[in-house]
Design an enzyme around this catalytic site. Structure first.
Site: not given
Ligand code: F6P
Length: 554
Positions: A214, A220, A277-278, A363, A394, A518
């Protein structure tokens, strides 16, 4: 505007509705589900609701008609319906980020009108869906070719959190609807092992990367995308940036970031800041899924979402399933001190469903201040956990049956196995469903010491073999697992989470709690490389960093 309403609210635990629920809870005491069922032979029929294809049985909940009435009064007093309507209207109910919350617009029909800042957002939603559909068809049909002219055989989605969990989960759920000749993989972890394992057996000439972010700043994702680009260009024998255009597309709200990375914005699929995002896998973030299942199935899924949106928006409180599920969670958190909520699917295809819900729920509702910043004095979101049911039986079900904790659980199952299951495996489905029904029965009714003793069990073993029961569950049963049913299920949980956030008076749509880690990681990374600045760290972290550096020979 909802922000004003929130500010003016009486603290939840000082409302008369809360007090009435507390008193009712005391009166309920240890009343057992065995008694509630004995008192009302119709309970199993009365305590059910239907939304779309989902049959929801809540008879095995620790509630009475009075509980339900009091909970609905709480919902009315806390303005759940008003906040819901404000969300659907596009008001900026995410008050800490001053954003509208309009994932419902992502699945609105073409002719709907939903405005943000005076602009109807629905035409843009459908324009992106159409662009995604055209692209998905090209990849699926082999018209979209890689740099060397080969057709695409593997699609790798690079994203994390909401840019990974939704499509990765839905891809698993809808496996039987996917083009089986396309390999779709998901890379999220900044641990290089994730990308390594995803690409090690792939041919770069046949691989398409989808960079899903987003913000397009998530470390990452950008790190993995850069590494994937290096892998691609090296694998293509040192091809130049023109190869990137054939092998990389982006899903983002940040066109500038996408262009800076070197992806042509013509190959970008857009979404908007009013999509959390979620809450985003039915936006452009679902492109990998759409390529896998095709645009028609994707649209069926959107229709399923929309069906539950409309139900949530219009169904009366007594029939409103997301409202009910949200209220049950509030009830257990506040009055039974339940800290956790289990989601236990009896479908192998839902193996990633609970992991997806963890972000959606935790979240959203893992907050401890109200919308105006006052610390809450009541429980907020639970720890959400669970894996496919029979495997759990189990492993951790022992604790559910005989442990000391209150863990309300949702059981999700499907009457029919998926259509393309090998015929020889179809018979196993009855065994799966027998377990599905048996577990909620055992959890609810248990086994009394008298029943155990009557089986001739030696007295000293009776306490060990006794099942207290009275563990609350909801059962969600659908005829079969289709794209629409997936959309219905996800929307159901989205709105359940909404209801709880509204009652708890928290902002379910921000996520400031992810920021500190972060920032600290950014500070620590150079220390790992050079050792400089270690003395500014606390003594525990400094020791760990020193040990790490020594182990790495630095
Ligand atoms: O760090 C959490 C977050 O901001 C989530 O809310 C989001 O879904 C995820 O990181 C990934 O963010 P992006 O889509 O901006 O890479």
């Amino acid at each position: 505007m909802s922000e004003t309403r929130a500010d003016a609210r009486t603290p939840l635990d000082r409302t008369p509705q809360w007090a009435a629920l507390g008193k009712h809870r005391e009166e309920l005491g240890d009343t057992h589900l065995r008694e509630l069922f004995a008192a009302d032979p119709e309970r199993g029929r009365r305590y059910t609701l239907q939304v779309g294809d989902l049959h929801v049985d809540y008879a095995k909940q620790l509630i009475t008609d009075e509980t339900l009435a009091l909970l609905r009064e709480l919902a009315a007093a806390t303005g759940v319906a008003e906040l819901r309507d404000a969300m659907f209207r596009g008001e900026k109910i995410n008050n800490t980020e001053h954003r509208a919350v309009l994932h419902t617009a992502l699945r609105a029909p073409r002719d709907a009108v939903i405005e943000v800042d005076g602009e109807n957002v629905v035409p843009a939603v459908h324009a992106v869906l159409d662009k995604m559909a055209a692209f998905a068809e090209q990849v699926r049909g082999g018209q979209w070719r890689g740099h060397t002219g080969k057709r695409i055989r593997a699609v790798v989605n690079i994203g994390i959190g909401g840019s990974d969990l939704g499509p990765a989960m839905a891809y698993e759920v809808l496996r039987s609807y996917t083009a089986r000749d396309l390999d779709v993989r998901f890379v999220s972890n900044v641990d290089g092992a994730d990308l390594h394992e995803a690409v090690r057996d792939l041919d770069p000439a046949e691989t398409l990367f989808i960079v899903a972010s987003k913000t397009f700043t998530t470390i990452e994702t950008i790190t993995n995308a850069v590494s994937a680009r290096d892998w691609l260009l090296t694998g293509l024998g040192g091809a130049g940036s023109e190869a990137v255009a054939k092998h990389f597309v982006a899903l983002s709200t940040n066109a500038e970031g996408v262009a800076d990375f070197g992806i042509d914005t013509a190959n970008m699929f857009e979404f908007w800041d009013w999509v959390g995002g979620r809450y985003s896998f039915d936006s452009a973030i679902g492109l990998s899924l759409m390529i896998a299942i095709g645009p028609d199935a994707f649209r069926e899924m959107l229709d399923g979402f929309h069906l539950v949106d409309e139900h949530f928006r219009t169904a009366p409180a007594e029939q409103n399933v997301p409202l009910l599920l949200g209220l049950l969670g509030v009830w257990y958190g506040a009055f039974f001190d339940a800290q956790a909520h289990a989601v236990l699917p009896y479908s192998h295809y839902l193996s990633k469903f609970t992991a997806y819900l963890q972000q959606l729920d935790m979240e959203s509702n893992g907050k401890s201040v109200t919308r105006d910043g006052t610390p809450v004095t009541w429980q907020t979101g639970p720890v959400v956990w669970g894996t496919p049911g029979t495997n759990g039986q189990h492993a951790y079900y022992q604790l559910l049956h005989q442990g000391t904790k209150v863990v309300p659980a949702d059981f999700i199952g499907f009457a029919a196995p998926v259509a393309d299951l090998l015929p020889g495996l179809v018979a196993q489905h009855d065994l799966l469903l027998a377990n599905f029904f048996a577990q909620t029965q055992a959890l609810a009714f248990g086994k009394t010491p008298e029943e155990v003793a009557a089986e001739g069990v030696p007295a000293e073993l009776v306490p060990h073999k006794t099942f207290r029961g009275n563990h609350p569950t909801t059962t969600i049963l659908a005829a079969e697992l289709t794209p629409s049913v997936l959309g219905q299920l996800v929307a159901l949980y989205e709105h359940k989470v909404f209801v709880q956030g509204a009652i708890w008076n928290i902002d379910s749509f921000d996520q400031w709690g992810v920021e500190l880690g972060k920032v600290l990681a950014k500070r620590i990374e150079p220390v790992l490389l050079t050792g400089e600045g270690a003395d500014a760290l606390d003594s525990s972290t400094a020791e760990l960093v020193a040990r790490y550096r020594a182990l790495r020979g630095r």
